[in-house]
Design a protein around this motif. Structure first.
Motif, short mmCIF file in Angstrom:
data_model
loop_
_atom_site.label_atom_id
_atom_site.label_comp_id
_atom_site.label_asym_id
_atom_site.label_seq_id
_atom_site.Cartn_x
_atom_site.Cartn_y
_atom_site.Cartn_z
N ARG A 185 0.82 -1.21 0.00
CA ARG A 185 0.00 0.00 0.00
C ARG A 185 0.86 1.27 0.00
NH1 ARG A 185 -1.13 2.28 5.07
NH2 ARG A 185 0.12 1.36 6.73
N ASN A 186 2.18 1.11 -0.02
CA ASN A 186 3.11 2.24 -0.04
C ASN A 186 3.61 2.46 -1.47
OD1 ASN A 186 4.94 4.26 0.57
ND2 ASN A 186 6.48 2.86 1.43
N VAL A 187 3.42 3.66 -1.99
CA VAL A 187 3.88 4.01 -3.34
C VAL A 187 5.15 4.85 -3.23
CG1 VAL A 187 3.33 5.24 -5.47
CG2 VAL A 187 1.57 3.90 -4.30
N TYR A 188 6.22 4.39 -3.89
CA TYR A 188 7.51 5.10 -3.90
C TYR A 188 7.55 6.06 -5.09
CZ TYR A 188 12.39 5.72 -5.32
OH TYR A 188 13.59 6.25 -5.74
N LEU A 189 7.98 7.27 -4.83
CA LEU A 189 8.09 8.30 -5.87
C LEU A 189 9.53 8.78 -5.93
CD1 LEU A 189 4.90 10.35 -4.87
CD2 LEU A 189 5.06 8.56 -6.63
N GLY A 190 10.19 8.64 -7.08
CA GLY A 190 11.60 9.01 -7.22
C GLY A 190 11.81 10.19 -8.14
N ASN A 191 13.00 10.82 -8.02
CA ASN A 191 13.39 11.98 -8.83
C ASN A 191 12.38 13.13 -8.73
OD1 ASN A 191 15.75 10.75 -9.80
ND2 ASN A 191 14.61 9.72 -11.43
N LEU A 192 11.97 13.42 -7.51
CA LEU A 192 11.01 14.50 -7.28
C LEU A 192 11.71 15.86 -7.39
CD1 LEU A 192 9.01 13.13 -4.20
CD2 LEU A 192 8.30 13.15 -6.59
N PRO A 193 11.00 16.89 -7.84
CA PRO A 193 11.59 18.24 -7.88
C PRO A 193 11.81 18.79 -6.47
CG PRO A 193 9.27 18.30 -8.50
CD PRO A 193 9.65 16.85 -8.41
N GLU A 194 12.72 19.72 -6.33
CA GLU A 194 13.06 20.24 -5.01
C GLU A 194 11.91 20.96 -4.34
OE1 GLU A 194 16.47 22.69 -5.38
OE2 GLU A 194 17.83 21.05 -5.95
N ASN A 238 -0.04 1.88 -11.56
CA ASN A 238 -0.35 1.56 -12.96
C ASN A 238 -0.73 2.79 -13.78
OD1 ASN A 238 0.14 -1.15 -12.50
ND2 ASN A 238 -2.01 -1.65 -12.10
N GLN A 239 -1.43 3.74 -13.17
CA GLN A 239 -1.99 4.85 -13.93
C GLN A 239 -1.18 6.14 -13.85
OE1 GLN A 239 -6.19 5.36 -12.99
NE2 GLN A 239 -6.49 3.13 -12.79
N LEU A 240 -0.50 6.38 -12.72
CA LEU A 240 0.20 7.65 -12.55
C LEU A 240 1.30 7.87 -13.60
CD1 LEU A 240 -0.02 10.05 -10.60
CD2 LEU A 240 1.84 9.05 -9.26
N PRO A 241 2.11 6.87 -13.96
CA PRO A 241 3.17 7.09 -14.97
C PRO A 241 2.64 7.44 -16.36
CG PRO A 241 3.61 5.10 -13.68
CD PRO A 241 2.22 5.52 -13.36
N GLN A 242 1.35 7.24 -16.58
CA GLN A 242 0.77 7.59 -17.87
C GLN A 242 0.50 9.08 -17.99
OE1 GLN A 242 -2.69 5.13 -18.48
NE2 GLN A 242 -1.61 3.22 -17.99
N GLU A 243 0.49 9.79 -16.87
CA GLU A 243 0.28 11.23 -16.88
C GLU A 243 1.58 11.93 -17.24
OE1 GLU A 243 -1.41 12.49 -13.21
OE2 GLU A 243 -3.03 10.98 -13.23
N LYS A 245 3.03 14.59 -16.31
CA LYS A 245 3.79 15.12 -15.17
C LYS A 245 4.62 14.05 -14.48
CE LYS A 245 2.94 17.45 -10.74
NZ LYS A 245 1.92 18.02 -9.85
N TRP A 246 4.17 12.79 -14.57
CA TRP A 246 4.82 11.71 -13.81
C TRP A 246 5.58 10.73 -14.71
CZ3 TRP A 246 5.50 11.81 -8.73
CH2 TRP A 246 4.71 12.70 -8.00
N GLN A 247 5.87 11.14 -15.94
CA GLN A 247 6.66 10.28 -16.81
C GLN A 247 8.15 10.49 -16.54
OE1 GLN A 247 5.30 11.12 -20.80
NE2 GLN A 247 3.27 10.18 -20.47
#
Length: 614
Positions: A185-194, A238-243, A245-247
């Motif tokens: 249930r934890n989603v990891y998000l990498g290379n986020l802007p400062e 599954n869906q967020l990388p298709q946006e 902003k999140w590619q």
């Protein structure tokens, strides 16, 4: 004489002690020795939660508790989704019910008390002040259930009702994602802007479902978003990388569930309960998580049995052990030198009354120390101490629990010291923050340790000292509480602090764990597997049993009471002894009744003979 049950009948449900449940101890990832016995619940087994007359009917009913447990452990919730169907074993459920939750309590606040396994979903019902936490497996649910009962789970000072939800299967799509992709249930998000904010992440990911927590680690440009269910996290991944902003270059994948984190303390507790010798707890690193959860659940249940056997149901969750008959010349340092098995919250010594109260962080550690001290005896200055339970400590304050999870202890480490800093100077500087038990300087390592009698004072001292100008050039952090070291095996029940020279934190020497000197006495001794499968975890063999040991591991140790080593598993040994004592008392009472009856018959026959002769 019928043995009074020490445990609620359902406290161990879902564990290997119960028939028909997964055998967690036969995990292919962590093979156990073939001779390791699986206890089954029988009326003669003192380690069973059902011995003493609780039959199968008690296991199949949500109200199957005997008094006084039926009133203390309500299993039915006020919702329609909670009551168990008669005939269903509640412990096989993977869902735990929490009731009497204070209004406006967030999911984050509730889940901060969960450290037993990966959660599949969380369902909050604020209008009914309850929640249902569904884990991926029943062993994690059993661990949390038993731990919550033992520690008397409380939120905002309000006692929480703990029960079982309806048994259910993990949704197929979730099970496949967990198995194939490691979904959580934890989603990891990498290379986020400062300049990214938590509010922005909540807005972007909140459309996939309710969120538990959002955390950003700016120095690594990463973030973690915990949902209330794995299903919603799967949608996000599954869906967020298709946006747009999140590619790429941004990354979206699964992280580790914060509720599934197994702390080092939990790992050591599981190792002790399984009988793994001190120094070999690292063998559990690759162990099946289900086995660890099951071991911890059983340990919590056994600790509850020990606490209630001596102090009644109201003693459940007590963290304070009483020590009496203390020699007048005893110091508080000498008392701490014989206390082992768990981190201390605080210790209160009253020399005039020759008594001391030792309060542990964990009630399981308190029960283990109480059990082992009663089995082996506790000696200081050649005087055996009285060991009992003190006034109930109550639940561990949330602030202390949070600090301990971050590595806090009552021991303060000061590094980079020079020769001008003496023990007297350190004692004078730190004593303004609270009573000090021991100050120990190590000149050869340019460091010192200041042990407080209360962990709260150590926390306060570190926060204050780090801001003092004369201490800014030193390393200030928490050291290791020597009372948290594993208990030492003793000879002839004699446990004395004068057996060796203190180490860095004032520690008495621990048993050697070197393969050259042989394994420490007690517990399960690791042995190399000769199956030919290279790189697999070492198999374990019970202490005192004939096992095939690898080169350099010595020979199996002599078994302790009833084939169990007290230092390895004091809770079960104590319960076994209590059961034997009650059986012996019952036998003696029965024998006296038979002798009295025979004497009565003999007297009647003698009087009859006398009348006939007359």
């Amino acid at each position: 004489m019928q043995f009074t049950p020490l445990l609620p009948s359902q406290l161990l449900l879902g564990s290997p002690f119960q028939p028909g449940t997964p055998n967690a101890f036969t995990s292919p990832q962590f093979p156990m020795h073939g001779g390791f016995p699986q206890q089954t619940p029988t009326s003669a087994n003192p380690l069973s939660p059902t011995f003493g007359g609780l039959g199968p009917s008690g296991l199949g009913s949500p109200t199957g508790f005997s008094q006084p447990y039926a009133t203390y452990y309500p299993q039915q919730s006020p919702t329609a989704a909670s009551p168990m169907t008669p005939g269903i074993v509640p412990g096989t459920s993977r869902t735990v019910y929490l009731g009497n939750i204070p209004p406006e309590t967030s999911a984050e606040e509730i889940l901060s008390h969960v450290r037993s396994g990966q959660i599949e979903s969380v369902r909050l019902l604020p209008d009914k002040n309850c929640a249902f936490i569904s884990f991926l497996d029943s062993s994690s649910a059993t661990h949390f259930h038993s731990d919550a009962i033992l520690k008397k789970l409380a939120i905002r000072g309000q006692d929480i009702k703990v029960g079982w939800g309806k048994p259910s299967q993990v949704p197929t799509s979730v099970a496949i994602a967990v198995q194939q992709s490691g979904a959580s249930r934890n989603v990891y998000l990498g290379n986020l802007p400062e300049d990214v904010t938590e509010e922005e992440l909540r807005e972007d990911l909140g459309k996939f479902g309710p969120i538990d927590t959002v955390k950003i680690v700016r120095e690594k440009a990463i973030g973690f978003v915990h949902f209330l269910s794995i299903g919603n996290a799967i949608k996000a991944v599954n869906q967020l990388p298709q946006e747009p902003k999140w590619q790429t270059p941004r990354r979206v994948y699964y992280g580790k569930d914060r509720c599934a984190y197994v702390s080092k303390t939990q790992q050591q507790n599981a190792a002790q309960y399984l009988g793994i010798a001190p120094g070999y707890a690292h063998l559990l690193n690759n162990a099946d998580k289900e086995m660890i959860s099951t071991a911890l659940a059983q340990q919590s249940a056994a600790a509850a049995a020990v606490a209630t056997s001596a102090g009644g149901i109201n003693n459940l969750g007590n963290r304070t052990v009483y020590l009496g008959n203390i020699h007048p010349e005893t110091t508080i340092e000498e008392i701490c030198n014989v206390v082992r098995g768990g981190l201390l919250h605080h210790i209160r010594y009253i020399p005039d009354k020759h008594i001391c109260f030792v309060t542990f962080i964990d009630p399981t550690a308190a029960a283990s120390f109480y059990a082992l001290s009663n089995i082996q005896g506790l000696m200081i200055h050649n005087r055996r101490l009285k060991v009992g339970w003190g006034k109930h400590s109550g639940a561990l304050p949330p602030a202390i629990a949070l600090a301990v999870s971050g590595g806090a202890s009552r021991n303060v480490y000061i590094g980079n010291l020079d020769e001008t800093w003496t023990e007297d100077r350190l004692r004078q500087d730190f004593s303004e923050y609270g009573e000090i038990e021991l100050v120990n300087t190590l000149r050869e390592k340019s460091c010192a340790f200041v042990n407080f009698t209360n962990i709260a004072n150590a926390i306060k001292a570190i926060e204050a000292v780090r801001g003092r100008e004369e201490y800014k050039r030193f390393k200030i952090n928490f050291g290791k509480d020597r009372c948290g070291n594993p208990p030492r095996q003793t000879t002839n029940g004699n446990q004395n602090h004068q057996a060796g020279t203190p180490t860095s934190g004032g520690h008495p020497p621990l048993p050697s764990t070197s393969p050259v000197n042989g394994p420490p006495s007690g517990g399960l001794q690791p042995s190399l597997s000769h199956s030919g499968s290279g790189g697999s975890p070492a198999q374990l063999s019970p202490a005192g049993m004939h096992a095939s040991h690898g080169p350099g591991y010595g020979t199996p140790t002599t078994p302790g009471v009833n084939g169990l080593n007290p230092a390895a598993n004091p809770l079960q040994v104590y319960l076994a002894q209590q059961h034997q004592q009650q059986e012996a008392a019952a036998y003696a009472s029965n024998l006296q009744q038979q002798l009295a009856a025979q004497t009565g018959v003999y007297g009647q026959n003698s009087r009859s003979s006398s009348i006939q002769l007359a």
